[in-house]
Write an enzyme that holds these catalytic residues in place. Structure first.
Site, PDB file in Angstrom:
ATOM      1  N   LYS A  75      41.717  55.318  49.542  1.00 56.96           N
ATOM      2  CA  LYS A  75      42.690  54.938  48.792  1.00 56.96           C
ATOM      3  C   LYS A  75      44.144  55.321  49.210  1.00 56.96           C
ATOM      4  O   LYS A  75      45.292  54.482  49.134  1.00 56.96           O
ATOM      5  CB  LYS A  75      42.554  54.899  47.391  1.00 56.96           C
ATOM      6  CG  LYS A  75      41.096  54.054  46.821  1.00 56.96           C
ATOM      7  CD  LYS A  75      41.269  52.509  47.051  1.00 56.96           C
ATOM      8  CE  LYS A  75      40.332  51.700  46.533  1.00 56.96           C
ATOM      9  NZ  LYS A  75      40.267  50.429  46.560  1.00 56.96           N
TER      10      LYS A  75
ATOM     11  N   THR B 256      33.743  48.725  34.249  1.00 58.14           N
ATOM     12  CA  THR B 256      33.179  47.730  35.285  1.00 58.14           C
ATOM     13  C   THR B 256      32.027  48.469  35.631  1.00 58.14           C
ATOM     14  O   THR B 256      31.463  49.622  35.336  1.00 58.14           O
ATOM     15  CB  THR B 256      34.054  47.692  36.417  1.00 58.14           C
ATOM     16  OG1 THR B 256      34.464  49.082  36.997  1.00 58.14           O
ATOM     17  CG2 THR B 256      35.447  47.071  35.960  1.00 58.14           C
TER      18      THR B 256
ATOM     19  N   ILE C 106      40.616  36.218  47.076  1.00 55.68           N
ATOM     20  CA  ILE C 106      40.125  37.238  46.347  1.00 55.68           C
ATOM     21  C   ILE C 106      38.795  37.927  46.761  1.00 55.68           C
ATOM     22  O   ILE C 106      37.786  37.360  46.902  1.00 55.68           O
ATOM     23  CB  ILE C 106      40.055  36.977  44.956  1.00 55.68           C
ATOM     24  CG1 ILE C 106      41.421  36.498  44.352  1.00 55.68           C
ATOM     25  CG2 ILE C 106      39.658  38.268  44.057  1.00 55.68           C
ATOM     26  CD1 ILE C 106      41.123  35.646  42.987  1.00 55.68           C
TER      27      ILE C 106
ATOM     28  N   TYR D 101      36.595  58.267  48.662  1.00 60.56           N
ATOM     29  CA  TYR D 101      37.229  57.356  48.086  1.00 60.56           C
ATOM     30  C   TYR D 101      38.974  57.692  47.738  1.00 60.56           C
ATOM     31  O   TYR D 101      39.541  56.904  48.006  1.00 60.56           O
ATOM     32  CB  TYR D 101      36.541  57.112  46.477  1.00 60.56           C
ATOM     33  CG  TYR D 101      37.282  56.161  45.753  1.00 60.56           C
ATOM     34  CD1 TYR D 101      36.887  54.751  46.154  1.00 60.56           C
ATOM     35  CD2 TYR D 101      37.879  56.612  44.440  1.00 60.56           C
ATOM     36  CE1 TYR D 101      37.317  53.606  45.350  1.00 60.56           C
ATOM     37  CE2 TYR D 101      38.458  55.499  43.955  1.00 60.56           C
ATOM     38  CZ  TYR D 101      37.927  53.844  44.064  1.00 60.56           C
ATOM     39  OH  TYR D 101      38.523  52.810  43.366  1.00 60.56           O
TER      40      TYR D 101
ATOM     41  N   ASN E 250      40.809  43.020  46.715  1.00 62.11           N
ATOM     42  CA  ASN E 250      40.279  43.900  45.565  1.00 62.11           C
ATOM     43  C   ASN E 250      39.229  44.603  45.532  1.00 62.11           C
ATOM     44  O   ASN E 250      38.744  45.613  44.946  1.00 62.11           O
ATOM     45  CB  ASN E 250      39.972  42.875  44.675  1.00 62.11           C
ATOM     46  CG  ASN E 250      38.902  43.439  43.378  1.00 62.11           C
ATOM     47  OD1 ASN E 250      39.514  44.219  42.584  1.00 62.11           O
ATOM     48  ND2 ASN E 250      37.800  42.838  43.273  1.00 62.11           N
TER      49      ASN E 250
END
Length: 251
Positions: A158, A191, A6, A154, A87
């Site tokens: 993505k 987050t 991860i 971004y 991630n």
């Protein structure tokens, strides 16, 4: 033995995924810049293996060295399954095109797009050589599917990760490969990335007030909830190659 590798495991969604994997008796290899002591303690408590590797995902040379070492650990006859969770990601720079700092721009592309592709490439090669089952989940974003003022880097990285995932899934199916690769869109979570977004300026990020409302109105999902949905999905193993899965469809 089963392993989950991860990236970005020290906090947020990555830490929550790692914690859930340990609870499911899956050995975890965390990769980030700093150690998460809670994961180390949990692994000892549950009697499950936990390894930590520090790696700067902005460095392709460091990625090659670290993940080669990890691959030598996990791709062997004693391994029943490898799960790779790409991630780690960064939102910065939040800025309009024409105002990017060159190094910040390059780092964003490296961490969000080049790094997961490089890691996938290495692991698919080693999985094929060793015949160890491999499942990959690339964490993406809803921003991959719509333009957001101030997030052009971004959104673009993505979107690129989505297309890589979809194309690789197609290739694996055409090759009749047993390996799996999917995308996972986690929605909006509570987050540190959200804190970074809320601290930007309205000039750089046109949807600033909207994202502040998400926090004030309690609309941000817990990383634990989002992580549990992903772990359940990958452990069950019934996934469609190249598909982008959305957290809201799994809850």
């Amino acid at each position: 033995m089963k392993y989950a590798i991860i990236t970005g495991s020290s906090r947020g969604l990555g830490a929550a995924i790692a914690k859930r994997m340990l609870e499911e008796n899956v050995s975890v290899i965390g990769v980030s810049r700093s150690q998460n002591e809670e994961l180390k303690d949990l692994s000892s408590k549950n009697g499950v293996n936990y390894h930590f590797y520090t790696c700067n995902l902005a460095s392709s040379t460091e990625i090659s060295s670290v993940f080669q070492e990890i691959s030598e650990l996990v791709f062997n006859k004693q391994t029943d399954q490898v799960y790779l969770i790409n991630n780690a990601g960064i939102i910065e720079p939040i800025e309009t095109a024409g105002l990017f700092d060159d190094q910040a721009m390059i780092t964003n592309i490296q961490v969000n797009l080049t790094a997961p592709i490089q890691i996938c490439n290495l692991f698919l090669k080693r999985a094929k050589e060793s015949n160890v089952p491999l499942s990959i989940a690339n964490v993406t974003s809803g921003a991959a599917e719509r333009p957001v003022h101030g997030w052009s880097l971004y959104c673009s990285t993505k979107a690129g990760l989505n297309m890589f995932t979809q194309t690789t899934g197609l290739e694996l199916d055409n090759q009749q490969s047993p390996f799996k690769v999917i995308g996972y869109s986690p929605g909006i979570m509570d987050t540190e990335m959200q804190s970074t977004i809320r601290s930007s300026s309205e000039e750089a990020f046109a949807e600033l007030d909207k994202f502040k409302d998400f926090k004030e109105k309690g609309m941000l999902k817990s990383p634990t909830v989002v992580a549990n949905a992903l772990v359940k999905l990958v452990l069950e193993g019934q996934v469609e190659n190249g598909k982008i899965y959305y957290v809201n469809d799994l809850l």
